[in-house]
Design an enzyme around this catalytic site. Sequence first.
Site, PDB file in Angstrom:
ATOM      1  N   LYS A 121       0.866  -1.170   0.000  1.00 50.71           N
ATOM      2  CA  LYS A 121       0.000   0.000   0.000  1.00 50.71           C
ATOM      3  C   LYS A 121       0.915   1.237   0.000  1.00 50.71           C
ATOM      4  O   LYS A 121       2.009   1.120   0.533  1.00 50.71           O
ATOM      5  CB  LYS A 121      -0.835  -0.124   1.260  1.00 50.71           C
ATOM      6  CG  LYS A 121      -1.373   1.128   1.822  1.00 50.71           C
ATOM      7  CD  LYS A 121      -2.066   0.917   3.134  1.00 50.71           C
ATOM      8  CE  LYS A 121      -2.545   2.244   3.603  1.00 50.71           C
ATOM      9  NZ  LYS A 121      -1.538   3.089   4.210  1.00 50.71           N
ATOM     10  N   LYS A 141      -4.316  -8.913  10.956  1.00 49.24           N
ATOM     11  CA  LYS A 141      -4.618  -8.841  12.390  1.00 49.24           C
ATOM     12  C   LYS A 141      -5.640  -9.927  12.741  1.00 49.24           C
ATOM     13  O   LYS A 141      -6.691 -10.015  12.121  1.00 49.24           O
ATOM     14  CB  LYS A 141      -5.190  -7.465  12.755  1.00 49.24           C
ATOM     15  CG  LYS A 141      -4.194  -6.326  12.547  1.00 49.24           C
ATOM     16  CD  LYS A 141      -4.798  -5.002  12.964  1.00 49.24           C
ATOM     17  CE  LYS A 141      -4.002  -3.812  12.455  1.00 49.24           C
ATOM     18  NZ  LYS A 141      -2.760  -3.540  13.120  1.00 49.24           N
ATOM     19  N   GLU A 171      -5.068   6.999  16.590  1.00 49.92           N
ATOM     20  CA  GLU A 171      -3.638   6.777  16.812  1.00 49.92           C
ATOM     21  C   GLU A 171      -3.059   7.881  17.681  1.00 49.92           C
ATOM     22  O   GLU A 171      -3.510   9.040  17.593  1.00 49.92           O
ATOM     23  CB  GLU A 171      -2.896   6.772  15.482  1.00 49.92           C
ATOM     24  CG  GLU A 171      -3.360   5.688  14.543  1.00 49.92           C
ATOM     25  CD  GLU A 171      -2.452   5.598  13.339  1.00 49.92           C
ATOM     26  OE1 GLU A 171      -1.483   4.830  13.403  1.00 49.92           O
ATOM     27  OE2 GLU A 171      -2.697   6.309  12.358  1.00 49.92           O
ATOM     28  N   HIS A 189      -7.743   0.321   4.983  1.00 52.46           N
ATOM     29  CA  HIS A 189      -7.949  -0.284   6.303  1.00 52.46           C
ATOM     30  C   HIS A 189      -9.391  -0.146   6.812  1.00 52.46           C
ATOM     31  O   HIS A 189      -9.987  -1.106   7.293  1.00 52.46           O
ATOM     32  CB  HIS A 189      -7.024   0.357   7.342  1.00 52.46           C
ATOM     33  CG  HIS A 189      -5.577   0.318   6.961  1.00 52.46           C
ATOM     34  ND1 HIS A 189      -5.036  -0.697   6.204  1.00 52.46           N
ATOM     35  CD2 HIS A 189      -4.545   1.159   7.238  1.00 52.46           C
ATOM     36  CE1 HIS A 189      -3.745  -0.475   6.038  1.00 52.46           C
ATOM     37  NE2 HIS A 189      -3.424   0.644   6.654  1.00 52.46           N
TER      38      HIS A 189
HETATM   39  C1  BG6 Z   1      -0.492   2.409   7.740  1.00 50.31           C
HETATM   40  C2  BG6 Z   1      -0.602   3.903   7.614  1.00 50.31           C
HETATM   41  O1  BG6 Z   1      -0.975   1.791   6.582  1.00 50.31           O
HETATM   42  O2  BG6 Z   1      -1.260   1.984   8.858  1.00 50.31           O
HETATM   43  C3  BG6 Z   1      -0.101   4.565   8.876  1.00 50.31           C
HETATM   44  O3  BG6 Z   1       0.180   4.335   6.502  1.00 50.31           O
HETATM   45  C4  BG6 Z   1      -0.844   4.028  10.080  1.00 50.31           C
HETATM   46  O4  BG6 Z   1      -0.239   5.973   8.802  1.00 50.31           O
HETATM   47  C5  BG6 Z   1      -0.812   2.513  10.102  1.00 50.31           C
HETATM   48  O5  BG6 Z   1      -0.201   4.530  11.243  1.00 50.31           O
HETATM   49  C6  BG6 Z   1      -1.725   1.958  11.182  1.00 50.31           C
HETATM   50  O6  BG6 Z   1      -1.518   0.584  11.301  1.00 50.31           O
HETATM   51  P1  BG6 Z   1      -1.506  -0.122  12.720  1.00 50.31           P
HETATM   52  O7  BG6 Z   1      -1.304  -1.564  12.424  1.00 50.31           O
HETATM   53  O8  BG6 Z   1      -0.385   0.505  13.500  1.00 50.31           O
HETATM   54  O9  BG6 Z   1      -2.838   0.168  13.323  1.00 50.31           O
END
Ligand code: BG6
Length: 518
Positions: free
Chosen positions: A176, A210, A244, A268
């Site tokens: 991605k 996940k 986040e 996502h």
């Molecule tokens: C990535 C994004 O695809 O996914 C990031 O580019 C993001 O910006 C991340 O922080 C989040 O993934 P996870 O697994 O940390 O929730």
Amino acid sequence: MDAPTKTAAACLPSNSKTAPPSTLVIFGAGGDLTKRLLIPAIYNLVNDQALDDKFQIIGVDLVPNDDQGFRNHLTENMRALIASGRGEFASAELDDQAWNWLISRTFYVSGDFGNIETFTKLKALLDQREQASGCGNAVFYLAVAPRFFGPVVEQLGRANLLDESGAHFRRVVVEKPFGTDLQSAKALNKQILKVADERQVFRIDHFLGKETVQNIMVLRFANGLFEPIWNRDHIDHVQITAAETVGVEDRGRFYDATGALRDMVPNHMFQLLSMIAMEPPNSFDADAIRSEKAKAVEAIRNLTPEEAVRNAVRGQYRAGKVLGKPVNNYRDEPNVSPTSMTETYVAMKFMIDNWRWSGVPFYVRTGKSLCTRRTEIGIQFKQAPHVLFRNLNVGEIQPNMMVFRIQPNEGVSLRFAAKRPGREVEIEDVRMDFRYSDYFKAEPSTGYETLIYDCLTGDATLFQRADNIEAGWAEVQPLLDGWAANDAPLEFYEAGTAGPAAADALLARDGFKWLPLT
Ligand code: BG6
């Protein structure tokens, strides 16, 4: 006929747990993804004895190096990662036996991704291996900047590296972001599918690695309890959150040109949405599942850019404190424009126009530098009619809410009303709570183990097909267009808070509230 049969037998895994023998070719071998996630995941697979004795890695990158130099570089990096405690590993020290097993099977090819000679060298090495081991399976992993996705696949085609006419498989893993909008995603699919067949292409969305995301399907379809009420008659609305605490860190250049919408939503967030909204597939077959997921996303109501803007909120963080640590204004972050209009937060409302979901809003929100790290899906059921308790002073009864906690504290909970013990009828909300950690001991995982293993075994269930990708982009395109016209407000929020107040207003308009983030 003898030779191919022999070759095919040599290409079988040595036992049912190991993936078929193959060479994993990593383009971008010197890059961040390789060192932070791919190599640690492969090391975990070695410890799990999931790789065949004939497994090998070929790293490809521009930096001149040789096999030994590359091995030393990986070893140093792994030791540092394990020592830092930031990785996901079974033990606090590098297991020499497992590591030596892996590193002795690791090779390096240096060269420019745009130059056919790099691919000719690679082909010679793969042919040599096929001669020696009788097995020429290869997976080409594109851990490179997105601008190289198309050109690398084209060169693979030109060098005949994707040809499966021998008794071996050839697959390509594409990372991605897959395109930056609908048009570019379509163009990239077209470019790739000119030289590779769809079944050879594995487009990664790491959210699908996940466990808790995969569990959504099990919970829905392996239990008799939920599916009968999984529809507009019983569900009021669905809310999906990916909050986040991290900011843009050192990714300013990428992020400022991308923003939260492109970075998280068509990929996502839509993975989560489609797992919740999809119809039961006819089988557990990869294509049956991916078709149902694509249908769910395609059923999202088409909006004009103006409507999309009215049903969304874009936010950007200002200076604040996240978990006690000071955070800069987004516009002061390295490699971010001081007048940037890029969103670090987005909230959106979607309607899914199909029989099951007609009239049920789906809200999604995601943002950086928020007060907490939490990915979860809330399913709010319809309020009980209340008649029975009308004349009693029981206070406000909350509707039932089921929450899938994707990360952290992985699990599922259900909020319902219960009678508080005592002579009076008093009602209070309580929770039934399932936590993964109470029942299962999870293997240490970066999230990439399952995806790499599935790709080696040829199981495409957790990868995106061309139509899944395009459906995702098609649904966010009106908002991209609306925001590009630049008449939508940018809502500022203080770092370390739950995001802009306008996102609360988006739900309040419909009489709902986000699950609290604190
Ligand atoms: C990535 C994004 O695809 O996914 C990031 O580019 C993001 O910006 C991340 O922080 C989040 O993934 P996870 O697994 O940390 O929730």
